[in-house]
Design a protein around this motif. Sequence first.
Motif, PDB file in Angstrom:
ATOM      1  N   ASN A   1     -31.204  55.581  -8.248  1.00  0.00           N
ATOM      2  CA  ASN A   1     -29.884  55.786  -8.836  1.00  0.00           C
ATOM      3  C   ASN A   1     -29.898  57.093  -9.631  1.00  0.00           C
ATOM      4  OD1 ASN A   1     -27.411  55.700 -10.060  1.00  0.00           O
ATOM      5  ND2 ASN A   1     -27.761  53.806 -11.192  1.00  0.00           N
ATOM      6  N   ILE A   2     -29.182  58.106  -9.135  1.00  0.00           N
ATOM      7  CA  ILE A   2     -29.174  59.412  -9.807  1.00  0.00           C
ATOM      8  C   ILE A   2     -27.795  59.712 -10.391  1.00  0.00           C
ATOM      9  CG2 ILE A   2     -31.010  60.326  -8.367  1.00  0.00           C
ATOM     10  CD1 ILE A   2     -28.834  61.869  -6.798  1.00  0.00           C
ATOM     11  N   THR A   3     -26.986  58.655 -10.586  1.00  0.00           N
ATOM     12  CA  THR A   3     -25.635  58.860 -11.121  1.00  0.00           C
ATOM     13  C   THR A   3     -25.681  59.585 -12.461  1.00  0.00           C
ATOM     14  OG1 THR A   3     -24.976  56.809 -10.030  1.00  0.00           O
ATOM     15  CG2 THR A   3     -23.485  57.694 -11.693  1.00  0.00           C
ATOM     16  N   ALA A   4     -26.490  59.072 -13.383  1.00  0.00           N
ATOM     17  CA  ALA A   4     -26.567  59.682 -14.713  1.00  0.00           C
ATOM     18  C   ALA A   4     -27.092  61.108 -14.630  1.00  0.00           C
ATOM     19  CB  ALA A   4     -27.466  58.833 -15.615  1.00  0.00           C
ATOM     20  N   GLN A   5     -28.065  61.328 -13.755  1.00  0.00           N
ATOM     21  CA  GLN A   5     -28.631  62.671 -13.605  1.00  0.00           C
ATOM     22  C   GLN A   5     -27.583  63.654 -13.101  1.00  0.00           C
ATOM     23  OE1 GLN A   5     -32.099  62.772 -11.061  1.00  0.00           O
ATOM     24  NE2 GLN A   5     -31.795  64.934 -10.593  1.00  0.00           N
ATOM     25  N   VAL A   6     -26.800  63.239 -12.086  1.00  0.00           N
ATOM     26  CA  VAL A   6     -25.765  64.118 -11.541  1.00  0.00           C
ATOM     27  C   VAL A   6     -24.706  64.417 -12.598  1.00  0.00           C
ATOM     28  CG1 VAL A   6     -23.904  64.274  -9.847  1.00  0.00           C
ATOM     29  CG2 VAL A   6     -26.146  63.391  -9.170  1.00  0.00           C
ATOM     30  N   HIS A   7     -24.299  63.363 -13.315  1.00  0.00           N
ATOM     31  CA  HIS A   7     -23.286  63.560 -14.358  1.00  0.00           C
ATOM     32  C   HIS A   7     -23.790  64.479 -15.465  1.00  0.00           C
ATOM     33  CE1 HIS A   7     -21.214  59.504 -13.170  1.00  0.00           C
ATOM     34  NE2 HIS A   7     -21.071  60.467 -12.261  1.00  0.00           N
ATOM     35  N   ALA A   8     -25.062  64.288 -15.828  1.00  0.00           N
ATOM     36  CA  ALA A   8     -25.628  65.136 -16.879  1.00  0.00           C
ATOM     37  C   ALA A   8     -25.707  66.589 -16.439  1.00  0.00           C
ATOM     38  CB  ALA A   8     -27.018  64.614 -17.261  1.00  0.00           C
ATOM     39  N   GLU A   9     -26.055  66.792 -15.161  1.00  0.00           N
ATOM     40  CA  GLU A   9     -26.119  68.157 -14.645  1.00  0.00           C
ATOM     41  C   GLU A   9     -24.740  68.805 -14.644  1.00  0.00           C
ATOM     42  OE1 GLU A   9     -27.916  67.706 -10.876  1.00  0.00           O
ATOM     43  OE2 GLU A   9     -29.960  67.510 -11.653  1.00  0.00           O
ATOM     44  N   GLU A  10     -23.725  68.007 -14.269  1.00  0.00           N
ATOM     45  CA  GLU A  10     -22.358  68.536 -14.317  1.00  0.00           C
ATOM     46  C   GLU A  10     -21.986  68.908 -15.750  1.00  0.00           C
ATOM     47  OE1 GLU A  10     -19.969  65.473 -12.723  1.00  0.00           O
ATOM     48  OE2 GLU A  10     -20.545  65.841 -10.631  1.00  0.00           O
ATOM     49  N   PHE A  11     -22.375  68.045 -16.689  1.00  0.00           N
ATOM     50  CA  PHE A  11     -22.056  68.295 -18.088  1.00  0.00           C
ATOM     51  C   PHE A  11     -22.743  69.562 -18.588  1.00  0.00           C
ATOM     52  CE2 PHE A  11     -23.035  67.607 -22.617  1.00  0.00           C
ATOM     53  CZ  PHE A  11     -21.748  67.493 -23.112  1.00  0.00           C
ATOM     54  N   LEU A  12     -24.017  69.760 -18.177  1.00  0.00           N
ATOM     55  CA  LEU A  12     -24.744  70.947 -18.623  1.00  0.00           C
ATOM     56  C   LEU A  12     -24.120  72.225 -18.072  1.00  0.00           C
ATOM     57  CD1 LEU A  12     -28.437  69.693 -18.345  1.00  0.00           C
ATOM     58  CD2 LEU A  12     -27.140  70.151 -20.430  1.00  0.00           C
ATOM     59  N   ARG A  13     -23.621  72.134 -16.829  1.00  0.00           N
ATOM     60  CA  ARG A  13     -22.948  73.311 -16.276  1.00  0.00           C
ATOM     61  C   ARG A  13     -21.710  73.668 -17.104  1.00  0.00           C
ATOM     62  NH1 ARG A  13     -24.570  71.039 -11.269  1.00  0.00           N
ATOM     63  NH2 ARG A  13     -22.622  69.887 -11.070  1.00  0.00           N
ATOM     64  N   LYS A  14     -20.994  72.637 -17.549  1.00  0.00           N
ATOM     65  CA  LYS A  14     -19.816  72.906 -18.383  1.00  0.00           C
ATOM     66  C   LYS A  14     -20.232  73.462 -19.742  1.00  0.00           C
ATOM     67  CE  LYS A  14     -17.034  69.280 -16.187  1.00  0.00           C
ATOM     68  NZ  LYS A  14     -16.096  70.181 -15.523  1.00  0.00           N
ATOM     69  N   ILE A  15     -21.370  72.958 -20.270  1.00  0.00           N
ATOM     70  CA  ILE A  15     -21.860  73.447 -21.556  1.00  0.00           C
ATOM     71  C   ILE A  15     -22.215  74.924 -21.464  1.00  0.00           C
ATOM     72  CG2 ILE A  15     -23.748  73.253 -23.208  1.00  0.00           C
ATOM     73  CD1 ILE A  15     -21.595  71.099 -23.451  1.00  0.00           C
ATOM     74  N   ASP A  16     -22.786  75.331 -20.316  1.00  0.00           N
ATOM     75  CA  ASP A  16     -23.099  76.746 -20.124  1.00  0.00           C
ATOM     76  C   ASP A  16     -21.837  77.593 -20.197  1.00  0.00           C
ATOM     77  OD1 ASP A  16     -25.754  76.204 -19.868  1.00  0.00           O
ATOM     78  OD2 ASP A  16     -25.720  76.104 -17.674  1.00  0.00           O
ATOM     79  N   LYS A  17     -20.764  77.056 -19.599  1.00  0.00           N
ATOM     80  CA  LYS A  17     -19.494  77.786 -19.674  1.00  0.00           C
ATOM     81  C   LYS A  17     -18.995  77.845 -21.114  1.00  0.00           C
ATOM     82  CE  LYS A  17     -18.032  76.450 -15.023  1.00  0.00           C
ATOM     83  NZ  LYS A  17     -17.008  75.714 -14.235  1.00  0.00           N
ATOM     84  N   LEU A  18     -19.203  76.749 -21.851  1.00  0.00           N
ATOM     85  CA  LEU A  18     -18.743  76.707 -23.245  1.00  0.00           C
ATOM     86  C   LEU A  18     -19.468  77.742 -24.099  1.00  0.00           C
ATOM     87  CD1 LEU A  18     -18.411  72.881 -23.960  1.00  0.00           C
ATOM     88  CD2 LEU A  18     -16.573  74.545 -23.764  1.00  0.00           C
TER      89      LEU A  18
ATOM     90  N   GLY B   1     -25.599  63.638 -25.761  1.00  0.00           N
ATOM     91  CA  GLY B   1     -25.027  62.777 -24.731  1.00  0.00           C
ATOM     92  C   GLY B   1     -24.281  63.589 -23.692  1.00  0.00           C
ATOM     93  N   TYR B   2     -23.430  62.899 -22.914  1.00  0.00           N
ATOM     94  CA  TYR B   2     -22.633  63.620 -21.928  1.00  0.00           C
ATOM     95  C   TYR B   2     -21.367  62.835 -21.618  1.00  0.00           C
ATOM     96  CZ  TYR B   2     -24.570  60.423 -18.390  1.00  0.00           C
ATOM     97  OH  TYR B   2     -24.930  59.322 -17.676  1.00  0.00           O
ATOM     98  N   LEU B   3     -20.410  63.569 -21.029  1.00  0.00           N
ATOM     99  CA  LEU B   3     -19.140  62.988 -20.590  1.00  0.00           C
ATOM    100  C   LEU B   3     -19.085  62.999 -19.074  1.00  0.00           C
ATOM    101  CD1 LEU B   3     -16.555  64.777 -22.925  1.00  0.00           C
ATOM    102  CD2 LEU B   3     -17.277  62.408 -23.071  1.00  0.00           C
ATOM    103  N   HIS B   4     -18.414  61.977 -18.516  1.00  0.00           N
ATOM    104  CA  HIS B   4     -18.207  61.953 -17.067  1.00  0.00           C
ATOM    105  C   HIS B   4     -16.832  61.356 -16.777  1.00  0.00           C
ATOM    106  CE1 HIS B   4     -18.988  61.851 -12.832  1.00  0.00           C
ATOM    107  NE2 HIS B   4     -18.649  60.560 -12.800  1.00  0.00           N
ATOM    108  N   PHE B   5     -16.098  62.025 -15.882  1.00  0.00           N
ATOM    109  CA  PHE B   5     -14.753  61.580 -15.508  1.00  0.00           C
ATOM    110  C   PHE B   5     -14.752  61.125 -14.053  1.00  0.00           C
ATOM    111  CE2 PHE B   5     -14.146  64.351 -19.064  1.00  0.00           C
ATOM    112  CZ  PHE B   5     -13.028  63.878 -19.736  1.00  0.00           C
ATOM    113  N   THR B   6     -14.115  59.990 -13.779  1.00  0.00           N
ATOM    114  CA  THR B   6     -13.814  59.558 -12.411  1.00  0.00           C
ATOM    115  C   THR B   6     -12.336  59.220 -12.359  1.00  0.00           C
ATOM    116  OG1 THR B   6     -14.424  57.277 -12.955  1.00  0.00           O
ATOM    117  CG2 THR B   6     -16.107  58.644 -11.911  1.00  0.00           C
ATOM    118  N   SER B   7     -11.686  59.676 -11.289  1.00  0.00           N
ATOM    119  CA  SER B   7     -10.241  59.481 -11.218  1.00  0.00           C
ATOM    120  C   SER B   7      -9.766  59.630  -9.786  1.00  0.00           C
ATOM    121  CB  SER B   7      -9.531  60.502 -12.110  1.00  0.00           C
ATOM    122  OG  SER B   7      -8.135  60.295 -12.077  1.00  0.00           O
ATOM    123  N   GLU B   8      -8.662  58.984  -9.493  1.00  0.00           N
ATOM    124  CA  GLU B   8      -7.966  59.155  -8.228  1.00  0.00           C
ATOM    125  C   GLU B   8      -6.474  59.266  -8.540  1.00  0.00           C
ATOM    126  OE1 GLU B   8      -8.858  56.749  -4.775  1.00  0.00           O
ATOM    127  OE2 GLU B   8     -10.686  56.020  -5.765  1.00  0.00           O
TER     128      GLU B   8
END
Length: 754
Positions: free
Chosen positions: A520-537, A727-734
Amino acid sequence: MNEVTEPDEWESSLLSALIRHELFLHYQPMVDLKSGKVTGAEALLRWNHPEKGVLLPKDFFTCAEKGGALSSVEEWILHTACKQNKQWQDQGLPPFVVSVNISAFPLLHGDLVRAVEQALLDSGLEPKYLELEITEKMAMDAVRTIDILFQLKRIGISISVDDFGKGYSSLNYLKRFPIDKLKIDQSFVEQCLEDEKEESVVKTIIGMAKNLRLQVVAEGVETREQLLFLQQNLCDAAQGHLICRPISAGELTDHFSRVQEIVPAIGMGPDQIKQLWKKEVHSQARIELSEALKNQQGMTFKFTKIDERYIHTLCEGELMYRMGLNAEQVLGRELSAFLDSAEAERKTSFYERAWNGEENVNYEGCVNGVYYLAALRPIYQSGKVKEVLASCVDITDLKKTVEALRASEAKYRLIAENMSDIIVVLNRAGSITYTSPAVTTVLGVLPEELQDRQMLQFILPKEKEKVQHAVQKMMEEKLPTQLTFSSVHRNGTDVILEAKGTPVIDNQGEVQQIILIIRNITAQVHAEEFLRKIDKLAAVGHLAAGVAHEIRNPVTSIKGFVQLLRHDQGKQEYFDIMLAEFQQLENILREFVFLTQQRSAIYERVAIGKMLEDAIAPLRESCTNHTFKLHPGTALDLQIWCDPSQIRQLFDNLLSNSVNAMPNGGTVHIKVIPEEHDKVKIQIVDQGCGMSEERIKRLGEPFYSTKEKGTGLGLMISYKIMEYHGGYLHFTSEPEKGTTVEVVFPLEKVRSAT
């Protein structure tokens, strides 16, 4: 011609005789003592000497043994006898074996095998109709003889030992050599009825031959009494003057039928012979059975019931000795005589079942550390069980192997069942044959729910083609592969999985199974997405610092002048609009300033539930058409080590977004859930308009917002706050299905409320 006396002269004369065709053969038939049928004929050399008349081999062979003539003469005998036997068959006589005597010199000569092959080839005779007779003296020279004899046997001919008992006999060579037949020397047959020792020798040779599975032929049978003696003692065949003297090939053809009538006419009657051989067959069968039982690797025993006790009447086999037992300890005794009481009582219960007629009773036993498997079967007589027969095999090595396999299986099962990764085994059809318990934690389903079902049933529709292609590729290329795909937890949330697949290949090189290790790499993927956003920040933070510094002072000055003008002149609504815009500009600047700030040093323990209640309370008053449902649970009492003002701002931002996503009202669900073993997760779920996947990817970018007047800086600040708190944030939506925000704090930042 002068009398020939010297060996060299004999050899020279013998070669001359061969050239002048003075040598010829007589044949003495051998007959079967049961039927009287001709089974063979021995080829005997004769020399029509021009001066001495017809000479027998005894008259000249001894003198010629050391010369080269003997080898040439015996090769001539071999070719002549084979051609004659083939001629008899072509004339219509029943096929039989022709025997040729081979002396020591030709046997040891390297060309004997070649000579036999050539004789068979030239005559067209099948190898099975040729027999070579050797003497015991030749057989004793085992080093040089045995290899040649085996070469001859491979051709397909028979080998017999002539004049057996006359020379130096040894059972060793009888066991080692490829011999088919023993011929009892005629000296024993002549005296068998007058001398008890000679009689015993003949009986012993016949019995020994039977035990060695050899045919036995008696030579020199002269009288009817000798014939009857040999028949009574079950000799297989005989030859001698009583049956037929050595005669020419033509005479044998003419007298063939008469020869076959001799034994039936003067010997024992067919019924009497049949009865004797029947007894012999039974006796031999008993001997063979006894030998087989003694030499078997397992063990065979029998028991019967006497005075309510089970008494053993037979016990044979190597397994008995490996157990440390012998027949004397077992025969005539019951189980308790050689086993401890508990084991004897246990096995007696199986004995009882078999004695009562139950078929195929099986049990495992152990005696002195030797494990065995016993199969019991009742033997009936007149409709009642007479005895019980048991067959046993040694399973000691198997038990050790099984125990080792069990230990190995237990070890690997312990590993598999305690791994956080899922282990899945697929067969060639793609069906699941094994799933480790970790699937319950990752997907919320039990392993037995997946048993024998297709793996693709549990994959999201958009991922099925990718997974099917990967499995098919492993089947075809027989190489490991890795893939990432999505599935759904039983609670409805998406789970991102990483699988490493390995094909299991059998001895024929075919793939029989595929083993998948799924993480299960859900948390890892979400954390990586969050870190990419942090780099932008981080980049935006540097920009924000410069922008805030440049516009803060002018804005302050303009705001002051506008307030002064408001008291002197101008329409009131213009000034209200200007002040509102300035207030918006001030908020933006404040958010920019937050992005430039360093991590807060003011941390304290705050209960998660209380912070959420504080954030929800003002919204309940101002957003009357919205409902905020904080789901109960023990996780609400958990405390996090944080900057309360920043976390309050975080929840304000996220809850405000949920409200704005539902302009017509709705319910916002808030849940606090322990995540795995080292995290806690806060879920904020709305029923709003939702977002597409493309819009979700851009969340947190500066000046990108889903609101009409939004700047996107609120989510940027939220990401920054989570960075500060580890920590990190993750969004799921449709679209049209709402949005779920997951706020995850690591466990090391969480402390119990107690």
